[in-house]
Design a protein around this motif. Structure first.
Motif, PDB file in Angstrom:
ATOM      1  N   ALA A  59       0.979  -1.422  -0.058  1.00 48.26           N
ATOM      2  CA  ALA A  59      -0.496  -0.283   0.456  1.00 48.26           C
ATOM      3  C   ALA A  59       0.736   1.143   0.181  1.00 48.26           C
ATOM      4  O   ALA A  59       0.678   2.544  -0.668  1.00 48.26           O
ATOM      5  CB  ALA A  59      -1.005   0.070   1.249  1.00 48.26           C
ATOM      6  N   SER A  60       1.711   1.473   1.004  1.00 45.97           N
ATOM      7  CA  SER A  60       2.943   2.421   0.367  1.00 45.97           C
ATOM      8  C   SER A  60       3.334   2.608  -0.473  1.00 45.97           C
ATOM      9  O   SER A  60       3.172   3.553  -1.199  1.00 45.97           O
ATOM     10  CB  SER A  60       3.434   1.804   1.762  1.00 45.97           C
ATOM     11  OG  SER A  60       4.824   3.041   1.631  1.00 45.97           O
ATOM     12  N   MET A  61       3.887   1.166  -0.791  1.00 41.59           N
ATOM     13  CA  MET A  61       4.755   1.466  -2.761  1.00 41.59           C
ATOM     14  C   MET A  61       3.676   1.994  -3.268  1.00 41.59           C
ATOM     15  O   MET A  61       4.516   2.440  -4.143  1.00 41.59           O
ATOM     16  CB  MET A  61       5.591   0.752  -2.984  1.00 41.59           C
ATOM     17  CG  MET A  61       6.855   0.292  -1.313  1.00 41.59           C
ATOM     18  SD  MET A  61       7.737   1.390  -1.216  1.00 41.59           S
ATOM     19  CE  MET A  61       8.792   1.838  -2.819  1.00 41.59           C
ATOM     20  N   ARG A  62       2.299   1.627  -3.514  1.00 42.49           N
ATOM     21  CA  ARG A  62       1.281   2.033  -4.289  1.00 42.49           C
ATOM     22  C   ARG A  62       1.443   3.766  -4.560  1.00 42.49           C
ATOM     23  O   ARG A  62       1.216   4.031  -5.238  1.00 42.49           O
ATOM     24  CB  ARG A  62       0.110   1.711  -4.627  1.00 42.49           C
ATOM     25  CG  ARG A  62       0.425  -0.169  -4.397  1.00 42.49           C
ATOM     26  CD  ARG A  62      -0.948  -0.559  -4.348  1.00 42.49           C
ATOM     27  NE  ARG A  62      -1.391  -2.099  -5.414  1.00 42.49           N
ATOM     28  CZ  ARG A  62      -2.066  -3.258  -5.413  1.00 42.49           C
ATOM     29  NH1 ARG A  62      -2.217  -2.708  -3.700  1.00 42.49           N
ATOM     30  NH2 ARG A  62      -1.498  -3.921  -5.684  1.00 42.49           N
ATOM     31  N   ASN A  63       1.250   4.050  -3.062  1.00 41.82           N
ATOM     32  CA  ASN A  63       1.505   5.643  -2.823  1.00 41.82           C
ATOM     33  C   ASN A  63       2.405   6.463  -3.370  1.00 41.82           C
ATOM     34  O   ASN A  63       2.663   7.281  -4.297  1.00 41.82           O
ATOM     35  CB  ASN A  63       1.125   5.364  -1.572  1.00 41.82           C
ATOM     36  CG  ASN A  63       0.685   7.607  -0.373  1.00 41.82           C
ATOM     37  OD1 ASN A  63       0.408   7.812  -1.962  1.00 41.82           O
ATOM     38  ND2 ASN A  63       1.738   7.868  -0.406  1.00 41.82           N
ATOM     39  N   VAL A  64       3.620   5.592  -2.960  1.00 40.84           N
ATOM     40  CA  VAL A  64       5.204   6.302  -3.453  1.00 40.84           C
ATOM     41  C   VAL A  64       4.943   7.031  -4.711  1.00 40.84           C
ATOM     42  O   VAL A  64       5.343   7.477  -5.475  1.00 40.84           O
ATOM     43  CB  VAL A  64       6.171   5.891  -3.040  1.00 40.84           C
ATOM     44  CG1 VAL A  64       7.633   6.232  -3.434  1.00 40.84           C
ATOM     45  CG2 VAL A  64       6.162   5.711  -1.621  1.00 40.84           C
ATOM     46  N   LEU A  65       4.555   5.177  -5.898  1.00 46.56           N
ATOM     47  CA  LEU A  65       4.481   5.651  -6.706  1.00 46.56           C
ATOM     48  C   LEU A  65       3.625   5.632  -7.812  1.00 46.56           C
ATOM     49  O   LEU A  65       3.912   6.014  -9.158  1.00 46.56           O
ATOM     50  CB  LEU A  65       5.253   3.983  -7.156  1.00 46.56           C
ATOM     51  CG  LEU A  65       6.439   3.271  -7.112  1.00 46.56           C
ATOM     52  CD1 LEU A  65       6.468   1.908  -6.759  1.00 46.56           C
ATOM     53  CD2 LEU A  65       7.095   4.158  -8.225  1.00 46.56           C
ATOM     54  N   SER A  66       2.887   6.235  -7.199  1.00 46.81           N
ATOM     55  CA  SER A  66       1.637   6.618  -8.013  1.00 46.81           C
ATOM     56  C   SER A  66       1.907   7.675  -8.950  1.00 46.81           C
ATOM     57  O   SER A  66       2.862   8.674  -8.107  1.00 46.81           O
ATOM     58  CB  SER A  66       0.536   7.411  -7.148  1.00 46.81           C
ATOM     59  OG  SER A  66      -0.933   7.751  -7.651  1.00 46.81           O
ATOM     60  N   GLY A  67       1.837   7.762 -10.005  1.00 45.94           N
ATOM     61  CA  GLY A  67       2.114   9.213 -11.392  1.00 45.94           C
ATOM     62  C   GLY A  67       3.334   9.344 -11.052  1.00 45.94           C
ATOM     63  O   GLY A  67       3.913  10.075 -12.313  1.00 45.94           O
ATOM     64  N   ALA A  91       4.152  -3.243  -7.164  1.00 43.60           N
ATOM     65  CA  ALA A  91       3.211  -1.257  -7.396  1.00 43.60           C
ATOM     66  C   ALA A  91       3.744  -0.357  -8.398  1.00 43.60           C
ATOM     67  O   ALA A  91       3.240   0.577  -8.996  1.00 43.60           O
ATOM     68  CB  ALA A  91       3.799  -0.394  -5.936  1.00 43.60           C
ATOM     69  N   ALA A  92       4.901  -1.051  -8.958  1.00 43.78           N
ATOM     70  CA  ALA A  92       5.208  -0.484 -10.252  1.00 43.78           C
ATOM     71  C   ALA A  92       5.057  -0.589 -11.830  1.00 43.78           C
ATOM     72  O   ALA A  92       3.888   0.525 -12.715  1.00 43.78           O
ATOM     73  CB  ALA A  92       6.692  -0.238 -10.235  1.00 43.78           C
ATOM     74  N   LYS A  93       4.265  -1.580 -11.507  1.00 42.76           N
ATOM     75  CA  LYS A  93       3.868  -2.260 -13.105  1.00 42.76           C
ATOM     76  C   LYS A  93       2.105  -1.811 -12.961  1.00 42.76           C
ATOM     77  O   LYS A  93       1.141  -0.938 -14.046  1.00 42.76           O
ATOM     78  CB  LYS A  93       3.303  -3.585 -12.833  1.00 42.76           C
ATOM     79  CG  LYS A  93       5.032  -4.334 -12.876  1.00 42.76           C
ATOM     80  CD  LYS A  93       4.910  -3.790 -14.587  1.00 42.76           C
ATOM     81  CE  LYS A  93       4.658  -4.729 -15.660  1.00 42.76           C
ATOM     82  NZ  LYS A  93       5.133  -4.806 -17.194  1.00 42.76           N
ATOM     83  N   ASP A  94       1.635  -1.507 -11.651  1.00 45.95           N
ATOM     84  CA  ASP A  94       0.059  -0.638 -11.437  1.00 45.95           C
ATOM     85  C   ASP A  94       0.575   0.974 -12.003  1.00 45.95           C
ATOM     86  O   ASP A  94      -0.462   1.454 -12.283  1.00 45.95           O
ATOM     87  CB  ASP A  94      -0.416  -0.498 -10.009  1.00 45.95           C
ATOM     88  CG  ASP A  94      -0.806  -2.026 -10.563  1.00 45.95           C
ATOM     89  OD1 ASP A  94      -0.768  -3.068 -10.452  1.00 45.95           O
ATOM     90  OD2 ASP A  94      -0.928  -2.333  -8.352  1.00 45.95           O
ATOM     91  N   ALA A  95       1.219   1.765 -11.567  1.00 49.85           N
ATOM     92  CA  ALA A  95       1.750   2.763 -11.697  1.00 49.85           C
ATOM     93  C   ALA A  95       2.430   3.291 -13.035  1.00 49.85           C
ATOM     94  O   ALA A  95       2.248   4.099 -14.017  1.00 49.85           O
ATOM     95  CB  ALA A  95       2.720   3.058 -10.618  1.00 49.85           C
ATOM     96  N   GLY A  96       2.427   2.449 -13.852  1.00 48.41           N
ATOM     97  CA  GLY A  96       2.871   2.349 -15.766  1.00 48.41           C
ATOM     98  C   GLY A  96       4.090   2.621 -15.368  1.00 48.41           C
ATOM     99  O   GLY A  96       4.604   3.384 -16.591  1.00 48.41           O
ATOM    100  N   VAL A  97       5.214   2.938 -14.903  1.00 47.28           N
ATOM    101  CA  VAL A  97       6.853   2.780 -15.020  1.00 47.28           C
ATOM    102  C   VAL A  97       7.639   2.136 -15.859  1.00 47.28           C
ATOM    103  O   VAL A  97       6.520   1.533 -16.463  1.00 47.28           O
ATOM    104  CB  VAL A  97       7.374   2.618 -13.109  1.00 47.28           C
ATOM    105  CG1 VAL A  97       8.819   2.797 -13.341  1.00 47.28           C
ATOM    106  CG2 VAL A  97       6.199   3.272 -12.160  1.00 47.28           C
ATOM    107  N   VAL A  98       7.638   3.006 -16.641  1.00 50.71           N
ATOM    108  CA  VAL A  98       8.543   2.791 -17.473  1.00 50.71           C
ATOM    109  C   VAL A  98       9.662   2.467 -17.720  1.00 50.71           C
ATOM    110  O   VAL A  98      10.941   1.811 -18.930  1.00 50.71           O
ATOM    111  CB  VAL A  98       7.885   3.412 -19.114  1.00 50.71           C
ATOM    112  CG1 VAL A  98       7.292   3.038 -19.271  1.00 50.71           C
ATOM    113  CG2 VAL A  98       8.456   4.918 -19.123  1.00 50.71           C
TER     114      VAL A  98
END
Length: 296
Positions: A59-67, A91-98
């Motif tokens: 949950a924390s990393m999803r928040n950190v990586l959002s956007g 979390a990075a995959k959910d956020a769309g990190v490239v």
């Protein structure tokens, strides 16, 4: 938006130096820290958005990586790296990190006697499988380890106390400043996913040569003095705390430094990635001259 983890410190103090490089280059930066403390003020003053995050909480990393579009992943030298990498990737995959730039170790490999080196190799494989456009930076031995574990002896006794036998074995070193410059280049360059760079100074140095270089900069004769491993651990016991992983890692390094062979190989990765030659040991000694000097 670029995420820099371990932004308040971390191995080699790469994180805070990378934050300043990125902000100076006009990038929006989110700086992840483990807790709010005095170091966060410097990050905010530099122009970064500071967030508190927990590597081991999804949950924390999803928040950190959002956007976030690209990220520098740097986990401390302690237990939990494989779990942290897995959580980070989800979390990075959910956020769309490239693009992810991964701070790894020069000695990373399967079945290494140091659990830290083995887990860094496993972490690399997890990041590869996650398909996040990862570039791995395998850093050499950080000059900052001298700062962390031997600065007091240099300032007080003009002696660099380390358990590296006769001090003649050469190793591939790197400074946090040069690792940060390489990381910036890796974040924005065109690289095939999974590309790995060994990031080092221009040539291997023995611990004796490191001591001489620091002495030259502070204009005092500084010499390496060998200490037995138990005595060295006793000197730094408060810094190691209950970190059994780091204790084991240091023991493996001390044994390797007494092996009589060169540890690692120098590369031109800093130049390839940043367009400049490594600042190296001379700049490192200049950056921390006050720490290496006797206090009044």
């Amino acid at each position: 938006m670029v995420l820099v983890t371990a932004a308040a410190g971390g191995h080699g103090s790469v994180g805070p130096q990378l934050v300043h490089e990125l902000v100076a280059g006009g990038h929006q930066v989110r700086a992840m820290v483990r807790k709010e403390d005095a170091r966060c003020a410097a990050l905010r003053s530099a122009g970064a958005e500071v967030v508190v995050g927990d590597f081991l909480s999804l949950a924390s990393m999803r928040n950190v990586l959002s956007g976030i579009e690209s990220a520098f992943f740097c986990y401390p030298l302690t237990a939990g790296l494989v779990q942290a990498t897995t959580i980070f990737c989800a979390a990075a995959k959910d956020a769309g990190v490239v693009r992810v730039v991964n701070a790894s170790l020069m000695l990373a490999g399967p079945d290494h006697p140091s659990p830290i080196c083995t887990e860094h190799w496993l972490s690399e494989r997890i990041l590869d499988w996650a398909d996040l456009g990862v570039v791995h930076l395998r850093g050499g031995f950080f000059y900052e380890n001298v700062l962390r574990f031997a600065a007091a002896g240099i300032a007080k006794d003009n002696r660099l106390y380390f358990p590296f036998a006769d001090g003649e074995v050469r190793a591939a070193w790197v400074s946090g400043r040069d690792m940060a410059a390489a990381a910036r280049g890796a974040l924005f360059g065109e690289f095939k996913p999974g590309t790995t760079f060994n990031v080092t100074d221009v040539e291997p140095l023995s611990i004796k040569e490191v001591a001489l270089a620091i002495g030259k900069n502070v204009q005092r004769p500084v010499a390496y003095e060998a200490v037995k491993f138990p005595d060295f651990v006793a000197r730094i016991d408060a810094q190691l705390g209950d970190n059994s992983y780091l204790r084991r890692h240091i023991a493996v390094l001390a044994a390797a430094m007494g092996s009589g062979r060169v540890i690692g190989k120098a590369s031109d990765a800093v130049y390839q990635l940043s367009g400049r030659q490594p600042a190296g040991i001379a700049q490192f000694a200049t950056d921390y001259r006050e720490v290496f000097s006797p206090s009044e």
